[in-house]
Design an enzyme around this catalytic site. Structure first.
Site, short mmCIF file in Angstrom:
data_model
loop_
_atom_site.label_atom_id
_atom_site.label_comp_id
_atom_site.label_asym_id
_atom_site.label_seq_id
_atom_site.Cartn_x
_atom_site.Cartn_y
_atom_site.Cartn_z
N LYS A 217 57.12 -32.93 12.12
CA LYS A 217 57.95 -32.88 11.89
C LYS A 217 59.24 -32.17 10.72
O LYS A 217 58.55 -31.83 9.81
CB LYS A 217 58.31 -34.89 12.07
CG LYS A 217 58.21 -35.56 13.02
CD LYS A 217 58.20 -37.18 12.61
CE LYS A 217 57.47 -37.59 14.50
NZ LYS A 217 58.54 -38.73 14.58
N ARG A 252 50.44 -41.12 13.90
CA ARG A 252 50.14 -40.82 15.19
C ARG A 252 50.14 -39.10 15.31
O ARG A 252 51.45 -38.95 14.16
CB ARG A 252 51.39 -41.36 16.10
CG ARG A 252 51.23 -40.46 16.94
CD ARG A 252 52.92 -41.25 17.75
NE ARG A 252 52.93 -40.76 19.08
CZ ARG A 252 54.09 -39.39 19.04
NH1 ARG A 252 54.08 -38.76 17.99
NH2 ARG A 252 54.30 -38.98 20.24
N1 HH2 Z 1 57.50 -39.72 16.93
C1 HH2 Z 1 57.33 -39.43 18.71
C2 HH2 Z 1 56.99 -39.86 19.72
N2 HH2 Z 1 56.86 -41.11 20.05
N3 HH2 Z 1 55.98 -42.81 18.75
C3 HH2 Z 1 56.09 -43.39 17.51
N4 HH2 Z 1 55.31 -44.45 17.46
N5 HH2 Z 1 56.62 -42.56 16.07
C4 HH2 Z 1 56.84 -41.57 16.49
O1 HH2 Z 1 57.17 -41.39 15.16
C5 HH2 Z 1 56.90 -41.14 16.95
C6 HH2 Z 1 56.67 -41.41 18.83
C7 HH2 Z 1 58.17 -37.79 18.84
O2 HH2 Z 1 56.77 -36.78 18.58
P1 HH2 Z 1 56.67 -36.14 19.56
O3 HH2 Z 1 56.00 -36.88 20.33
O4 HH2 Z 1 55.72 -35.34 19.06
O5 HH2 Z 1 57.97 -34.97 20.55
P2 HH2 Z 1 58.45 -35.40 22.26
O6 HH2 Z 1 59.14 -36.80 21.50
O7 HH2 Z 1 59.51 -34.49 22.02
O8 HH2 Z 1 57.80 -36.01 22.74
#
Ligand code: HH2
Length: 273
Positions: A217, A252
């Site tokens: 992040k 995660r």
């Molecule tokens: N962060 C993202 C998405 N889902 N869920 C939880 N519980 N906690 C988090 O910190 C979290 C989440 C964002 O990351 P990512 O899935 O890599 O990116 P994107 O939302 O662009 O798919």
């Protein structure tokens, strides 16, 4: 140790949840998986306890995806994983998607809106009796950047998470099914993200297992000077180990192999079984 176990999800705690974004536009790995099923099995082989499948990006400014598109993206991988016994979580805000994936064998619903986005979501989760992640956010991915306004980010996030957990229980969700997540990067400033991680004990005191998502992040870029999201592995591991030292039960992550190695060494040093 302050680690808390969660909703019948087996494994050596802290658990590592591998991220499988089946999206063209996620912030660090959008569109990279030409064979998403193979990518998921590779993460399991590397030691992931859970695979979190997402069909809608929630990065700042992301446009919502139609529910049928989200369902078809997630269902393109889910049955093969369930059939092989993988514990699958689905990252979704939509009740219709939740219903479909739970019927197909998903065990965990990970909702970045803490079941606030869709009025039908809490009922679906309550009836299924599945594990659920209630993540803290204000607004939605389109509006959240302007909502990172706090007098005291830690106290306010804790109060809002407490309220969301109490509401979920009133909606019929078993408290033992709930994990909370501070929502690093969601309606938070860089300083707010750091403060939340420094004071995870305050969230820990709410009495639910904690999930933390720091992987790749922006605040890690800010702290380390690494501007390429996919190159933030070491910084992500440093922040992840910090979080589990403060009692987080689930990390995660995108980089499963490297994180699992780090967590195994940490666990050995912390003398957890
Ligand atoms: N962060 C993202 C998405 N889902 N869920 C939880 N519980 N906690 C988090 O910190 C979290 C989440 C964002 O990351 P990512 O899935 O890599 O990116 P994107 O939302 O662009 O798919």
């Amino acid at each position: 140790m302050k680690l808390r176990r969660w909703a019948g999800v087996e494994g050596s705690y802290p658990l590592v949840m591998g991220i499988l974004n089946v999206t063209p536009d996620s912030f660090s790995d959008g569109g990279v998986h030409t064979d998403a099923v193979a990518a998921a099995f590779a993460m399991v082989a590397e030691g992931a306890d859970i695979i979190d499948v997402g069909g809608e990006s929630t990065r700042p400014g992301a446009e919502p995806v139609p529910v049928d598109v989200e369902i078809s993206r997630v269902m393109s991988v889910l049955p093969a994983l369930v059939k092989s016994g993988v514990v699958v979580s689905v990252d979704t805000r939509n009740a219709e998607t939740m219903q479909v994936v739970l019927e197909a064998g998903a065990r965990i619903i990970n909702d970045v809106s803490a079941l606030q986005h869709d009025p039908g979501a809490a009922g679906v989760v309550a009836r299924a009796g599945c594990a659920v992640v209630l993540m803290h956010m204000r607004g939605d991915p389109l509006t959240m950047r302007g909502l990172a306004l706090y007098d005291d980010v830690v106290t306010e996030v804790a109060a809002e998470l407490r309220a969301r957990a109490a509401w979920a229980v009133a909606e019929g969700i078993d408290p033992g099914c709930i994990a909370l997540d501070p929502g690093i990067g969601f309606a938070k400033t860089a300083a707010g993200n750091i403060e939340l991680l420094q004071r995870l004990d305050v969230l820990q005191a709410l009495g639910f297992p904690l999930m933390v998502g720091v992987s790749r992040k922006g605040f890690i870029g800010g702290m380390s000077g690494e501007m390429v999201a996919a190159a933030r592995v070491s910084g992500s591991i440093a922040a992840g180990l910090w979080a589990i030292s403060q009692g987080a039960s689930v990390l995660r992550v995108h980089d499963v192999r490297q994180t699992v190695q780090a967590v195994r060494v940490w666990r050995g040093l912390a003398q957890l079984s």
